[in-house]
Every structure is written in structure tokens, then in C-alpha cells.
Design an enzyme around this catalytic site. Structure first.
Site, mmCIF file in Angstrom:
data_model
loop_
_atom_site.group_PDB
_atom_site.id
_atom_site.type_symbol
_atom_site.label_atom_id
_atom_site.label_comp_id
_atom_site.label_asym_id
_atom_site.label_seq_id
_atom_site.Cartn_x
_atom_site.Cartn_y
_atom_site.Cartn_z
ATOM 1 N N LEU A 34 0.815 -1.215 0.000
ATOM 2 C CA LEU A 34 0.000 0.000 0.000
ATOM 3 C C LEU A 34 0.847 1.263 0.000
ATOM 4 O O LEU A 34 1.906 1.327 0.621
ATOM 5 C CB LEU A 34 -0.919 -0.007 1.226
ATOM 6 C CG LEU A 34 -1.880 -1.198 1.319
ATOM 7 C CD1 LEU A 34 -2.815 -1.033 2.511
ATOM 8 C CD2 LEU A 34 -2.679 -1.384 0.033
ATOM 9 N N HIS A 38 -3.536 4.172 -2.386
ATOM 10 C CA HIS A 38 -4.494 3.269 -1.741
ATOM 11 C C HIS A 38 -5.115 3.932 -0.506
ATOM 12 O O HIS A 38 -6.310 3.814 -0.250
ATOM 13 C CB HIS A 38 -3.790 1.985 -1.282
ATOM 14 C CG HIS A 38 -3.153 1.185 -2.376
ATOM 15 N ND1 HIS A 38 -1.779 1.088 -2.530
ATOM 16 C CD2 HIS A 38 -3.683 0.440 -3.360
ATOM 17 C CE1 HIS A 38 -1.508 0.302 -3.555
ATOM 18 N NE2 HIS A 38 -2.634 -0.108 -4.088
ATOM 19 N N GLN A 62 -5.610 -12.613 -12.711
ATOM 20 C CA GLN A 62 -5.439 -11.437 -13.573
ATOM 21 C C GLN A 62 -4.003 -11.290 -14.078
ATOM 22 O O GLN A 62 -3.695 -10.337 -14.775
ATOM 23 C CB GLN A 62 -5.910 -10.169 -12.868
ATOM 24 C CG GLN A 62 -5.026 -9.692 -11.730
ATOM 25 C CD GLN A 62 -5.691 -8.592 -10.935
ATOM 26 O OE1 GLN A 62 -6.693 -8.810 -10.270
ATOM 27 N NE2 GLN A 62 -5.156 -7.368 -11.015
ATOM 28 N N LYS A 150 -6.409 5.699 -11.482
ATOM 29 C CA LYS A 150 -5.115 5.219 -11.981
ATOM 30 C C LYS A 150 -5.354 4.061 -12.961
ATOM 31 O O LYS A 150 -4.670 3.935 -13.969
ATOM 32 C CB LYS A 150 -4.277 4.754 -10.784
ATOM 33 C CG LYS A 150 -3.062 3.922 -11.114
ATOM 34 C CD LYS A 150 -1.953 4.809 -11.564
ATOM 35 C CE LYS A 150 -0.613 4.125 -11.716
ATOM 36 N NZ LYS A 150 -0.607 2.719 -12.015
ATOM 37 N N SER A 186 2.416 4.009 -7.611
ATOM 38 C CA SER A 186 2.117 2.634 -8.007
ATOM 39 C C SER A 186 2.985 1.705 -7.189
ATOM 40 O O SER A 186 4.143 2.012 -6.888
ATOM 41 C CB SER A 186 2.442 2.451 -9.498
ATOM 42 O OG SER A 186 2.525 1.065 -9.804
ATOM 43 N N ARG A 188 4.301 -0.759 -8.275
ATOM 44 C CA ARG A 188 5.394 -1.208 -9.148
ATOM 45 C C ARG A 188 6.515 -0.170 -9.259
ATOM 46 O O ARG A 188 7.579 -0.490 -9.792
ATOM 47 C CB ARG A 188 4.857 -1.543 -10.543
ATOM 48 C CG ARG A 188 3.990 -2.809 -10.560
ATOM 49 C CD ARG A 188 3.651 -3.250 -11.972
ATOM 50 N NE ARG A 188 3.033 -4.568 -11.982
ATOM 51 C CZ ARG A 188 1.725 -4.809 -12.073
ATOM 52 N NH1 ARG A 188 0.875 -3.801 -12.158
ATOM 53 N NH2 ARG A 188 1.264 -6.044 -12.076
#
Ligand code: AMP
Length: 308
Positions: A34, A38, A62, A150, A186, A188
Site C-alpha cells: 500500500l 491506496h 489477472q 489510476k 504505483s 510497481r
């Protein structure tokens, strides 16, 4: 507010914990790791309901083979700490067998919105997103579910699925939370080396140039071009796609990139906002080093110019 939320793991624990909550509930679905983006969803959720339920689940369906499912950061302790500060009441952090106790033979096809852009680059992604979101919403039964812009296409997919299947939940979009230099937060981003993180600024800058071009009267194709030029000038970024879509239908109006977005052959009616402008969105997906990043911004187009 620093009370740690209650943490539950299994379906039975979730059902028991939900039974103890009275009043309206809001759901924030996450894959963990998070960040402020978030947490903003949780803060907004607090204002919309009596109780906030957060799910933390890295959903295998996914991710395609070869994507970062195994490497995806899992930081539950830190996540619980962060959630204590923003007033979440209940955290559901299931394992795969709690969400998928049996193989799911039913599939959800969200239709054309799931086949363009992210759906073209990641053909199985949105079926997995639609499946997990429908299951978690059915298990948590929230009054309202919050999703970040996002992932604007994800929101469009969920709107299509939930409306189409009469899933009884209200969707609440939350604006993108950005770092001080404009890069969208993000999970990532932690994969980026320092030089890559610096290069990533070109993404929001490119989107801003597209928005400025549209404000100056440019059509969708010229707006995409303005964004492409900025990213190519940066160097070291591989563009998957840059596209302008109608924000209501997600019909692609113009696009470029190695994933070659298909412009909609039979676009639906334009989504018109105040002042006769067409509500559109410019989106980018690009690889910076080994990391694939996505970002987008609202882009109001002068209507006659929308397809130009
Ligand atoms: P994720 O954990 O990446 O699946 O994201 C969970 C939710 O947080 C999704 O609804 C995302 O759209 C939202 N989200 C992620 N990053 C941001 C951000 N920077 N700003 C706003 N919402 C975000």
C-alpha cells in the site's frame, strides 16, 4: 486514528466479522504494497460509509504466465500499520484457496471495453479482474466500492460488468494520487532504479502536453502526437500505447505505439460534458527499463474535433 483494523483470512472469519458490523459499508480492493494512493481510497471510503473493509489479495487470475505474480511485493505487516492511520475497520487478506476454493468454470467477458489498450496488451487480464472483483463484492456485500482512476480502464470494465449483471453496489471513482514530481503512485514504482524513476516523469509530462494541446483546440490524433513526441524525446522508454478514448464508452478515438491501438470502427455516442466538450481520457502504457507503467489524464475535446 491509530487503531489497527481487524485482520481476517478465511471466508468464515470474513462472514463472522461482517456480521458484527452494523450500518453501511464501503469496500476498497487492493493487492497490498500500500501507498498513499491506496490510503486515499480508504480516506474517501470513511466519508461514504459507517465501516471500511479493505481486501488485500494478489489475484492470480489477472496475471498471465510470465508476468510479475510471484515477484509482486507482499508487505502485509506494513500494510496493516498504514491502514491503522486512516481508519480501516476490517482487512480481509485471503489466500488463493479462500477466494478460489474450487476451480471457477464460469467466466466473465466484459465485452469490447476489455479488448482494447490494457486488454490488447494483456488479453486475459480483465476477465481475471472482473472475476475477482465480482467474487469479492459478492462476499463483502458493500454499499459502495471505491476504485482509483489510476486504473481507468479497470473502472470502465467494472462499470460494464456490475451494471450488466445487476451487481448491487455503487462504484465510486477516486482521482489519481501523484508523487511530488507528477509520477502516479504505483506499487510497481519500487521496481524502478533511480535513473528509471527520473525518466518516468516523462509519462505525466507527456499526458499534460496532450491535455494542453486539446485545450488549445487540437483533436485526439494531435494530442496523442504531442504525448508521443515528449516520451520519444526522453529516450529509453518503450511505448506500449498512447491513446485517447471517450471517457464514457472507452471507444478509442486515436492511438499510437507498439500495441497499435485500434481506433473504434463504430464508436458509440460521444460523452458530452458541460460546455459542449467531449469527455475523453488520454492514456499511456510504457516500459521504463523492465517495469511496465500506466498513467492517464482527463482530456476535454472540442466536439467537432474529437476524431481529428
Ligand atoms: P492495486 O493494489 O494496484 O490493485 O490498486 C488497488 C486500488 O488502488 C485500485 O482501485 C487502483 O486504481 C487504486 N490505486 C492504485 N494506485 C493509485 C493512485 N496512485 N491513485 C489513486 N488510486 C490508486
Amino acid at each position: 486514528m491509530t487503531t489497527r483494523p481487524r485482520l481476517v483470512r478465511t471466508r468464515t472469519e470474513l462472514a463472522d466479522a461482517l456480521g458484527a458490523l452494523g450500518g453501511a459499508r464501503a469496500l476498497v480492493m487492493t493487492m497490498g504494497a500500500l501507498h498513499e494512493g491506496h490510503l486515499q481510497l480508504v480516506r474517501e471510503a470513511r466519508a461514504l460509509a459507517d465501516h471500511v473493509v479493505v481486501s488485500i489479495f494478489v489475484n492470480p487470475t489477472q496475471f498471465a504466465p510470465g508476468e510479475d505474480f510471484d515477484a509482486y511485493p507482499r508487505t502485509l505487516d506494513a500494510d496493516m500499520e498504514a491502514l491503522a492511520g486512516v481508519g480501516a475497520d476490517l482487512v480481509w487478506a485471503p489466500g488463493p484457496a479462500d477466494v478460489y476454493p474450487a476451480p471457477v468454470r464460469a467466466t466473465i467477458d466484459p465485452g469490447p471495453v476489455a479488448r482494447v489498450l490494457e486488454g490488447a496488451s494483456r488479453p486475459t487480464h480483465f476477465a481475471g479482474v472482473a472475476l475477482v472483483c465480482t467474487k469479492v463484492v459478492n462476499l463483502v456485500r458493500p454499499d459502495v466500492a471505491l476504485y482509483g482512476l489510476k486504473d481507468a480502464q479497470q473502472l470502465a470494465v467494472l462499470r460494464t460488468v456490475f451494471e450488466g449483471l445487476d451487481v448491487p453496489v455503487r462504484l465510486h471513482p477516486v482521482p489519481i494520487v501523484r508523487d511530488h514530481d507528477g509520477v502516479a503512485l504505483s506499487s510497481r514504482n519500487r521496481y524502478l532504479a533511480a535513473d528509471e524513476r527520473a525518466r518516468a516523469r516523462a509519462l505525466p509530462e507527456a499526458l499534460s502536453l496532450a491535455v494542453a494541446a486539446a485545450r488549445g483546440g487540437a483533436g485526439a490524433a494531435l494530442a496523442v502526437e504531442a504525448a508521443r513526441e515528449r516520451i520519444e524525446a526522453e529516450g529509453g522508454i518503450a511505448i506500449d500505447y498512447i491513446a485517447v478514448v471517450d471517457d464514457g464508452t472507452f471507444d478509442v478515438l486515436a492511438g499510437t505505439g507498439s500495441a497499435a491501438p485500434q481506433v473504434a470502427a463504430n464508436p458509440g455516442p460521444a460523452t458530452i460534458v458541460e460546455g459542449g466538450l467531449r469527455a475523453c481520457r488520454v492514456l499511456v502504457a510504457a516500459r521504463v527499463g523492465g517495469t511496465r507503467l500506466i498513467d492517464n489524464m482527463e482530456l476535454p475535446l472540442v466536439c467537432e474535433e474529437a476524431g481529428a
